[in-house]
Structures are given as C-alpha cells and as structure tokens.
Design a protein around this motif. Structure first.
Motif, PDB file in Angstrom:
ATOM      1  N   HIS A  18       2.992  -1.769   2.506  1.00  0.00           N
ATOM      2  CA  HIS A  18       2.471  -2.388   2.099  1.00  0.00           C
ATOM      3  C   HIS A  18       2.708  -2.340   0.333  1.00  0.00           C
ATOM      4  O   HIS A  18       3.323  -4.411   0.253  1.00  0.00           O
ATOM      5  N   SER A  19       3.577  -1.737  -0.332  1.00  0.00           N
ATOM      6  CA  SER A  19       3.879  -2.242  -1.522  1.00  0.00           C
ATOM      7  C   SER A  19       5.089  -2.954  -1.293  1.00  0.00           C
ATOM      8  O   SER A  19       5.635  -3.448  -2.290  1.00  0.00           O
ATOM      9  N   GLU A  22       4.926  -6.471  -0.430  1.00  0.00           N
ATOM     10  CA  GLU A  22       4.398  -7.204  -1.616  1.00  0.00           C
ATOM     11  C   GLU A  22       5.655  -7.293  -2.411  1.00  0.00           C
ATOM     12  O   GLU A  22       5.707  -8.041  -3.005  1.00  0.00           O
ATOM     13  N   GLU A  23       6.220  -6.065  -3.034  1.00  0.00           N
ATOM     14  CA  GLU A  23       6.612  -6.682  -3.964  1.00  0.00           C
ATOM     15  C   GLU A  23       8.673  -7.558  -3.571  1.00  0.00           C
ATOM     16  O   GLU A  23       8.590  -8.468  -4.038  1.00  0.00           O
ATOM     17  N   CYS A  25       8.877  -9.307  -0.507  1.00  0.00           N
ATOM     18  CA  CYS A  25       8.451  -9.624   0.629  1.00  0.00           C
ATOM     19  C   CYS A  25       9.456  -9.527   2.169  1.00  0.00           C
ATOM     20  O   CYS A  25      10.296  -9.910   2.979  1.00  0.00           O
TER      21      CYS A  25
END
Length: 138
Positions: A18-19, A22-23, A25
C-alpha cells in the motif's frame, strides 16, 4: 500454542504494498523486493503472499512486469481477513479428548471447556473484524 508470525508478516506485506503504491503510483511489486525490504525470507514471503492471493487480498501477475498488487483498498481489509488468509482452518485452541475417564460428569466438563474456549475464539475474531489495516496508518 501460538500462531506463526505469518499474521504480522501478512500485515507488514499489505501495508508495504500500500505505501509503495501510494508513494510511487507503482502497480506491481516483486516478491524479492518485498522480501528484502521487510527482511522476511523469500520462501516465507512467497508462502504468505500465496495465502493472501488465495484470500483475494492481493493479486499476482507473472512475467517481467509482474509482481504483487493489493486486490482491494487497504481500508476494506480487516485484521480478521488477514488472519483467516494466513492461518486458514486453524482453531485457536485444541482440546485434549484422548482420555480414559468416562461418565456424564466428564462429558459435561469437556463440553463446558469447549464452549468456554469457543467463546474466547469468537471474541478474538469479533475484535479482529473491527480493526482495519488503515487503523495502523493513522
């Protein structure tokens, strides 16, 4: 008896995917990168991810541009989802049933023990159901 570290590893893997998504893409992360970044042996990472895939928490894509991706938003994944994925079909408590003692009282005591432990397991599952993985990020 205790469960394996697969639950905490599964949580870490999902949070890491997830991280990074998010960072950067980024779509798919390789198992090798996940293993290295989380300091989890590759065979263990593969096994945990296989369980997460089977539970439809992650998606796997093979090939040069393949890897692992979350199958649904992190906010929709609970600790119970991860627990059931990485510890499939395992009862929290195992009962000792191989006894030579017999009688109505012994059977009643066994049933009371089983009922009590089942209540504890249900309480644990109900709590895990209430915790979303995004709760760890806030």
């Amino acid at each position: 008896m205790s469960y394996s570290t697969a639950l905490s590893q599964g949580i870490a893997i999902l949070l890491y995917i997830h991280s990074i998504a998010e960072e950067n893409c980024s779509n798919f992360l390789s198992t090798k990168v996940i293993s290295e970044q989380l300091n989890i042996p590759v065979p263990t990472t593969v096994k945990v991810i296989r369980n997460l895939n089977n539970a439809k928490l992650t998606l796997a894509k093979e090939g040069a541009k393949g890897g692992i991706l979350l199958a649904r938003p992190l906010a929709e994944i609970t600790l119970l989802d991860v627990f059931l994925a990485v510890e499939p079909g395992k009862a929290l408590f195992k009962l000792h049933t191989d006894t030579t003692l017999q009688g109505k009282e012994v059977d009643a005591v066994k049933q009371k023990i089983a009922t009590s432990l089942q209540t504890v397991e249900m309480a644990m599952q109900n709590h895990l159901k209430e915790v979303r993985l995004t709760d760890f990020l806030n």
